[in-house]
Design a protein around this motif. Sequence first.
Motif, PDB file in Angstrom:
ATOM      1  N   PRO A 319       0.813  -1.229   0.000  1.00  0.00           N
ATOM      2  CA  PRO A 319       0.000   0.000   0.000  1.00  0.00           C
ATOM      3  C   PRO A 319       0.846   1.279   0.000  1.00  0.00           C
ATOM      4  CG  PRO A 319      -0.776  -1.550   1.677  1.00  0.00           C
ATOM      5  CD  PRO A 319       0.462  -2.146   1.102  1.00  0.00           C
ATOM      6  N   ASP A 323       0.977   4.130  -3.117  1.00  0.00           N
ATOM      7  CA  ASP A 323       0.683   5.570  -3.024  1.00  0.00           C
ATOM      8  C   ASP A 323       1.888   6.400  -3.431  1.00  0.00           C
ATOM      9  OD1 ASP A 323      -1.804   4.922  -2.146  1.00  0.00           O
ATOM     10  OD2 ASP A 323      -1.304   5.101  -0.003  1.00  0.00           O
ATOM     11  N   ARG A 358      -3.095  -3.459  -7.867  1.00  0.00           N
ATOM     12  CA  ARG A 358      -2.427  -4.034  -6.691  1.00  0.00           C
ATOM     13  C   ARG A 358      -1.959  -5.461  -6.936  1.00  0.00           C
ATOM     14  NH1 ARG A 358      -3.191  -0.248  -2.677  1.00  0.00           N
ATOM     15  NH2 ARG A 358      -4.862   1.179  -3.232  1.00  0.00           N
TER      16      ARG A 358
END
Length: 689
Positions: A319, A323, A358
């Motif tokens: 994660p 970002d 992802r």
Amino acid sequence: MQVIEKHVGSVLVVRFDNSPVNALTVGGGLVQAIERRVAQAQTDERVDAIILTGGGTVFSAGADIADFEGAPERIDAIRSLMQSIENCRKPVVAAIEGLCLGGGLELALAAHFRVASSTAKFGFPEISLGLLPGGGGTQRSPRLAGAGNAIDLMLSGKSVSAAKALEIGLIDRIAEGDVVEAALAMLAAGLVGSTRRSGSLPVPQDLDAAIDSAERRTGLTDAGRAIIACVRAIAQTDLQAGLKLEAEQFGALMTSEQSRALRHAFFGRRIVGKIPGGVRVESKGVRHVTVVGGGLMGTGIAISLLNADLGVTVVEAKPEGFDKCRASIEASLRRDADKARITAATADRRIGALNMGRSIDEAMPSDLYIEAVFEDMDAKREVFQALDRIAPLGAILASNTSTLDLDAIAQFTSRPEAVVGLHFFSPANIMRLLEVVRGARTSPETLASAMAFAKSIGKTGVVAGVCDGFIGNRIFEEYLRQAWFLLEEGALPHQIDAALEAFGMAMGPCRVMDLAGQDIGWNIRKRRAVEQPDRPYSKIPDLVCELGRFGQKTGTGFYLYPDGRTPQRDPLIEALIVSHSRQIDFDRRVIDDSEIVERCIFAMINEGAKLVGEGIAYRPVDVDIIYLDGYGFPASRGGPMFHADQVGLPHLLEKMAQYARGHHGWAWEPAPLILELSDKNQKFGDLNR
Ligand code: 3HC
């Protein structure tokens, strides 16, 4: 190559064609053929005016660069053509479509009127070849466009748009539609007449000011200085004497090592795109790319793809990495817009072309998949097995590995023929080099498509076979090996860096490793200690790493970085080096700069020759281009192998034999290719053809 003439009423349209870029060749006779047409038209009563134009979609990219090799006097034929055009008693109009560069621009400037399409581009790229405009450009451009503008064009080598060329007076008109039709219309309307439009002398104060400001520029090359000298002559002498000086300076530059090296690089960048002996195969176009791994490298790769207007999906599972990757990409594109490199709309469009996923299963069907995860075989296995499952048939599966065996990676898939290495250099959106690694089973189509892809994103693709380090890093290891031995024998980091930077390397090896991260070299050395226990190496950089000093990222390495960027000598590291020499019982000696340069650069050349001999590099020039475009080798020296030819292979062998008698002489086993070429009295350059 041909010159086609057509009479339109009383106007003779002369169209010269030398595909692909209408290079003005003297050896091929194009220059003389154009001059003959102009001379005949002078006496032909049916002709009142002449239009000169290029065939295809370009006017001309300039003189034929290859033409002057060994025959610099060919410039006389170019000068003679320009003179005949300028002196022609009937109006001569240059009708310009597309590129109008170098000798092509000079031809246009010698004409009496210039009309161009709005998309035409004008420039004097000669300086990037270590030359000056030798067909009257140094004399005619200041007279037409003003000394300041002309000097800017000649010293920068950059092209300007038709609108800019019109604004500064380099051309007379921009045409809507066909340029020859526009030229005919202007002649018919009497707009050209017999008025000469080849310019007037610049005002003396403007000339002096332009020369003063040019002389204050830093980093002037020999060609830059010669350009300024020719422009200065405008105030001191007449056009003929100015042209004569320009021709002399051109001849001198043509034979200089600097220009020969830059010309070698120009043709070299084109040669490396050619796969020798290969059957010509169609390359597949790439429109959408999936990048697996959104770390530093994956992010840089994605930016370079978006900059080439490709659609991109980045797959990043973590994660925080996800970002960070998206934010860095967006920031880079926004920065380009803020700095007016691109418009805000272009930045928006490119950001819109980015998808983030992802997991690999979320990737859109792509033409090319680039794996950029960390250097671990198990991680690569996982990615390639997944890619094999989801990628459409016909897609290219690429690995960005810099150290692992591509053939082993290809075996994780059921289609090793579609697997290729794409070794980007960091930062991937800036560095021009792309090593394209051909595995044992990579198909010719995959290789050709990978090379075409490299070109389409503005990179220089160079093919390398599979070996540890490929071409670039395998050579760099030998270069560093000598640098670290030199530390142990008596040199200090700042001395090694200064000597190699004076030779022209963009950055010395100690600074490079501080920038790249000392831990990278440490990891490789740990691996080598297991793989090659019989090859001793200098422990000095390991000692630096053991102190936790990994270079700029930790604030210290070989040097201190008080402001985060500027290296400062560190007495602690220098003491550590001296004490290490004592520990290994080595009597430190004074080492001069020439030994530092020879040992580091000759080691590079020797390994380069081994790579060519083993067929890992196709040709010596492939090694040169990798070093010029990826490792900061000085452009004015043409790359390590070109440099070796200047040094002379017999001399190189003599020096290597001398170093083989010194400390760690085992590292100087000469490449069989050097011995062979030297025996046959040949050079590396002979293998580039
Ligand atoms: N002379 C000889 N060959 C040339 C050439 C030139 N001036 N310009 C390009 N070529 C060749 C290339 O070698 C290549 O050949 P290949 O297909 O056999 O590999 C082919 O033309 C196509 O060139 P590119 O692959 O570079 O094509 P691009 O479309 O990418 O680029 C270009 C076109 C922008 C024109 C680029 O080739 C270029 O920058 N050329 C050099 C321009 C130049 O430096 N001109 C000045 C020449 S010196 C001069 O004019 C002296 C005068 O002042 C007397």
